[in-house]
Design an enzyme around this catalytic site. Sequence first.
Site, PDB file in Angstrom:
ATOM      1  CD  GLU A  43      -2.294   1.238   2.724  1.00  0.00           C
ATOM      2  OE1 GLU A  43      -2.554   0.115   3.361  1.00  0.00           O
ATOM      3  OE2 GLU A  43      -2.603   2.118   3.435  1.00  0.00           O
ATOM      4  CB  THR A  74      -2.547   8.433   2.851  1.00  0.00           C
ATOM      5  OG1 THR A  74      -1.752   7.492   3.574  1.00  0.00           O
ATOM      6  CG2 THR A  74      -2.775   9.389   3.722  1.00  0.00           C
ATOM      7  CE  LYS A 134      -6.318   2.482   7.636  1.00  0.00           C
ATOM      8  NZ  LYS A 134      -5.431   3.154   6.978  1.00  0.00           N
TER       9      LYS A 134
HETATM   10  O1  LIG Z   1      -1.974   5.913   5.504  1.00  0.00           O
HETATM   11  C1  LIG Z   1      -3.263   5.603   5.790  1.00  0.00           C
HETATM   12  O2  LIG Z   1      -4.084   5.438   5.092  1.00  0.00           O
HETATM   13  C2  LIG Z   1      -3.242   5.299   7.203  1.00  0.00           C
HETATM   14  O3  LIG Z   1      -4.321   5.427   7.924  1.00  0.00           O
HETATM   15  C3  LIG Z   1      -2.120   4.110   7.611  1.00  0.00           C
HETATM   16  C4  LIG Z   1      -1.658   4.482   8.926  1.00  0.00           C
HETATM   17  O4  LIG Z   1      -0.688   5.268   8.673  1.00  0.00           O
HETATM   18  C5  LIG Z   1      -1.014   3.345   9.214  1.00  0.00           C
HETATM   19  O5  LIG Z   1      -1.926   2.846  10.233  1.00  0.00           O
HETATM   20  C6  LIG Z   1       0.464   3.127   9.753  1.00  0.00           C
HETATM   21  O6  LIG Z   1       0.407   2.847  11.229  1.00  0.00           O
HETATM   22  P1  LIG Z   1       1.379   2.198  11.804  1.00  0.00           P
HETATM   23  O7  LIG Z   1       1.549   0.698  11.293  1.00  0.00           O
HETATM   24  O8  LIG Z   1       1.232   2.115  13.282  1.00  0.00           O
HETATM   25  O9  LIG Z   1       2.715   2.892  11.480  1.00  0.00           O
END
Ligand SMILES: O=C(O)C(=O)C[C@H](O)[C@H](O)COP(=O)(O)O
Length: 212
Positions: A43, A74, A134
């Site tokens: 992703e 994102t 999600k």
């Molecule tokens: O970008 C998006 O759409 C998100 O919402 C994804 C978050 O950035 C992830 O959840 C990363 O989180 P970590 O694994 O804790 O680093």
Amino acid sequence: MDKIEVVHKIKEIGVVAVIRGNNPEDAVAMSEACIKGGVTAIELAFTTPRAHEAIRELANKYADNPDVVIGAGTVLDAVTARIAILEGAQFVVSPALDVETIKLCNRYRVAVMPGTTTLKDVVTALECGADVVKIFPGEVVGMKAIKAIHGPLPQAPLMPTGGVNVDNAGEWIQLGCVAVGAGGALTGGGKTAAEITETAKKFIAAVKAVRA
Ligand SMILES: O=C(O)C(=O)C[C@H](O)[C@H](O)COP(=O)(O)O
């Protein structure tokens, strides 16, 4: 690859690598390190400057490889989703629920995974045609919530993201989540490519261990 196969592949892999780079080259290198370690659902987050270039490069490179699925993360709006799809993204992930993004992805038959925090959002996501829902931020919503959501909504295919690491990935899967999303724990902390590959292998092993 049809989106049914893409979703099936994501569930089979069980781990989606959330890639945030400083530039497209960086993002591609991190992605390749994840793929080498078996985390072949990638992703590419749109926080990376010129993220679309990384999507294009990897989507082209792996176009004929059914084991690798390249998506966009994102994605906050339908415009960004369209750009990602035009560059070859096979799935689209959002941190929050945006109905227009879901509609656009369904219009082009591309797998869509909107972010939700509440039960109401999970229901809306399902009603709008989300392929995977999600749960974000997973560490804030918590594992107890997964059980609670699956009470009234046992059919919801949930993917927690945010705070997922090698130690808890298996627990999320054991709770019935179809996959987990991992960013920082997989690629963060200034890891070298070799370290990312090793971590990816550990993630895959953690998921396999509870599914066996
Ligand atoms: O970008 C998006 O759409 C998100 O919402 C994804 C978050 O950035 C992830 O959840 C990363 O989180 P970590 O694994 O804790 O680093």
